[in-house]
Enzyme design. Sequence first.
Site, PDB file in Angstrom:
ATOM      1  N   ARG A 115       0.449  -1.227   0.343  1.00 41.98           N
ATOM      2  CA  ARG A 115       0.064   0.085   0.163  1.00 41.98           C
ATOM      3  C   ARG A 115       0.563   1.203  -0.229  1.00 41.98           C
ATOM      4  O   ARG A 115       1.526   1.512   0.455  1.00 41.98           O
ATOM      5  CB  ARG A 115      -0.315   0.006   1.532  1.00 41.98           C
ATOM      6  CG  ARG A 115      -1.720   0.904   0.888  1.00 41.98           C
ATOM      7  CD  ARG A 115      -2.695   1.294   2.357  1.00 41.98           C
ATOM      8  NE  ARG A 115      -3.899   2.763   2.541  1.00 41.98           N
ATOM      9  CZ  ARG A 115      -4.544   3.206   3.534  1.00 41.98           C
ATOM     10  NH1 ARG A 115      -4.225   2.182   4.967  1.00 41.98           N
ATOM     11  NH2 ARG A 115      -5.151   3.824   3.014  1.00 41.98           N
ATOM     12  N   HIS A 116       0.584   2.081  -0.463  1.00 41.29           N
ATOM     13  CA  HIS A 116       1.321   3.325  -0.073  1.00 41.29           C
ATOM     14  C   HIS A 116       1.869   4.057   0.734  1.00 41.29           C
ATOM     15  O   HIS A 116       0.798   3.301   1.805  1.00 41.29           O
ATOM     16  CB  HIS A 116       0.658   4.785  -1.497  1.00 41.29           C
ATOM     17  CG  HIS A 116      -1.186   4.644  -0.950  1.00 41.29           C
ATOM     18  ND1 HIS A 116      -1.408   5.538  -0.103  1.00 41.29           N
ATOM     19  CD2 HIS A 116      -1.831   4.655  -1.120  1.00 41.29           C
ATOM     20  CE1 HIS A 116      -2.318   5.651   0.729  1.00 41.29           C
ATOM     21  NE2 HIS A 116      -3.754   4.678  -0.422  1.00 41.29           N
ATOM     22  N   HIS A 165      -2.991  -0.155  -3.412  1.00 36.66           N
ATOM     23  CA  HIS A 165      -3.521  -0.131  -2.267  1.00 36.66           C
ATOM     24  C   HIS A 165      -4.144   0.221  -1.261  1.00 36.66           C
ATOM     25  O   HIS A 165      -3.645  -1.705  -1.147  1.00 36.66           O
ATOM     26  CB  HIS A 165      -5.073   1.080  -2.957  1.00 36.66           C
ATOM     27  CG  HIS A 165      -4.635   2.315  -4.404  1.00 36.66           C
ATOM     28  ND1 HIS A 165      -5.083   3.603  -3.691  1.00 36.66           N
ATOM     29  CD2 HIS A 165      -4.908   1.778  -5.083  1.00 36.66           C
ATOM     30  CE1 HIS A 165      -4.855   3.967  -5.098  1.00 36.66           C
ATOM     31  NE2 HIS A 165      -4.846   2.964  -5.751  1.00 36.66           N
TER      32      HIS A 165
END
Length: 626
Positions: free
Chosen positions: A368-369, A553
């Site tokens: 995930r970012h 995400h």
Amino acid sequence: MAVAETQLYAKVANKHRSKSPSVLLESLLAKGFPAHIAQKALAATGQKTIEEAAKWLHSHCNDPSLDDPIPQEYALYLCPTGCFYNRLQEFWKESKRQCGKNRAHEIFPHITLCDFFTCEDQKVELLYDILRQIVNNFSQKFPQTISLSLHSSTSYLGFFISDSHANILKEIAVAFSSEASALADCHVKPCLKQLHLTLAHKFCPHHQKTLEQLAKCINPGETCQWVAALYSRDMRFVHYQTLRALFQYKPQNIDELMMNAGDFIYVDPTQQSDVSEGWVIGTSHRTGCRGFLPENYTERANESDTWVKHREYAFIPGSKFVTQSANEPNVKLNGEVHNPVTSRSVTNILSLQLSQNATLRRGVLVMRHGERVDQVFGKSWLQQCLTADGKYYRADLNFPPTLPKRKDSMKHFEQDPPLSCCGIFQSRLIGEALLDQEVAVSYVYSSPALRCVQTAHLVLQGLKLDQKVKIRVEPGLFEWTKWEANKAIPNFMTLTELTEASYKIDTSYRSNIPLSSLVPSESYEDYVSRSSAAIKQIVTACPNKGVILIVGHGSSLASFTRPLIGLPAKDSSDFAQVVRKIPSLGMCFCEELKEGNKWQMVNPPVKTLTHGANAAFNWRNGIVED
């Protein structure tokens, strides 16, 4: 104090220092720490850096045993590295998958040279000098390849060392034992029985045949560099179970234990009879504090997870071990001064020898970012950062220093927000951690969202690959569009704009799923189908060995890994619950099995990044104003 600890105290309390203070100790003494506590912190952290020792002291400020002069226990192991070690690790994983965990999984592959023994904290450095000199003395006669033969019984599987080579290893053990006894006042018992490298121990008898078949796939003649490694453990918890905290726990009562995710907890099984169901009482490895904790917040950990590696020195057969002289340059690696010729023990010693021969499997690391700016400052974050004439300024230190230029309106950043300043730091830190673990990233794919591209770019910087590996922007990796607040696909920055903003974008890459095919408020079934197609197309397009890094995400971790390992999609409501718990830079790692085109999920190569919240602060409130 327990009886056993009282006896230990009596044994060591009257010992005196036999060596002048080291540089590390002098630095801690200069900070005001008492000598015996400073020495205890150095011994507990492997005498590596001031920072590690000071952090240990800070964490143990409430440790009731901090003043007790109970020494660490030390053991001397001969450990394999290189291709042979890789084969052993493959056996470790596959034997655990097919036959479940056995006692061998509690500790890493090794040959025991000396059993655990105690050493006073102020004399540990003498052990390092002794071990370095012994490796120096024996390197010329150390065998080019240690002769190993497979032995199997209903409860044990492992390699036995041939007598001629075992005799050399026993000489090394006896030499270390003798020197440690004479110079460091340690009673060290060398291993003089049949030397062996255990593969499996105390397993179910009906698993013997399966384990034997797996063991026969290991070639004991594989390239290997052997290192003599000195480890320590806390002798008070030898017979305890070791648990790992899965989640943070904040005490609700004074007798409960504070835990952070990843903490190790020592639990004595014999002391749990009077504890309420669902709870255990344990001692924190990180803080030394003791208390009650919810058992379902933990999982079983390996015995060696809390051990500390102090020093390791490689045997280089047929050549003299290079020792450092006064005029040779030093390089500081991981806080420890090394000679550049002989430094960095395990894989760095072998990097030149094995880089061409190492057999890498394909891996997929889904991440995930990092922390996005609207996650901290809300959806109206951009309004807080714009002057009257529409120029961006940094309203808080956690806002990014600048925003990348885009040809259309800056308002599009509201739906395609950048990373916060903490997110920038987090992402680069993860890259540096992956570099420390020598993760070989060969391909990088990113969602078109700016926060994902930035994360991928910063991770590559931390890996020192930002000039070698380019980012492939794949629209098919974008999150479930139903979760977009404005019910429309964001207006992402173009590849040209990203490139002009100095992000290393592969402009020749043609996406599998075009941006125009993304539809607002797609159904869960459509999202699952899109994600499954995207991950399969990426894996097919990347046949070479190494790791495929996918930055997406929170939804990406489940939607990309489950189809890869052959699991069906979760129910949409369960899926939403899982995604809510995934933190910034949370990650999953899948590894391709030997037979190819089959994948299994394994532990990620680096630990989770955990940190606390930091509320906004105005110095006026409560300080100068009532």
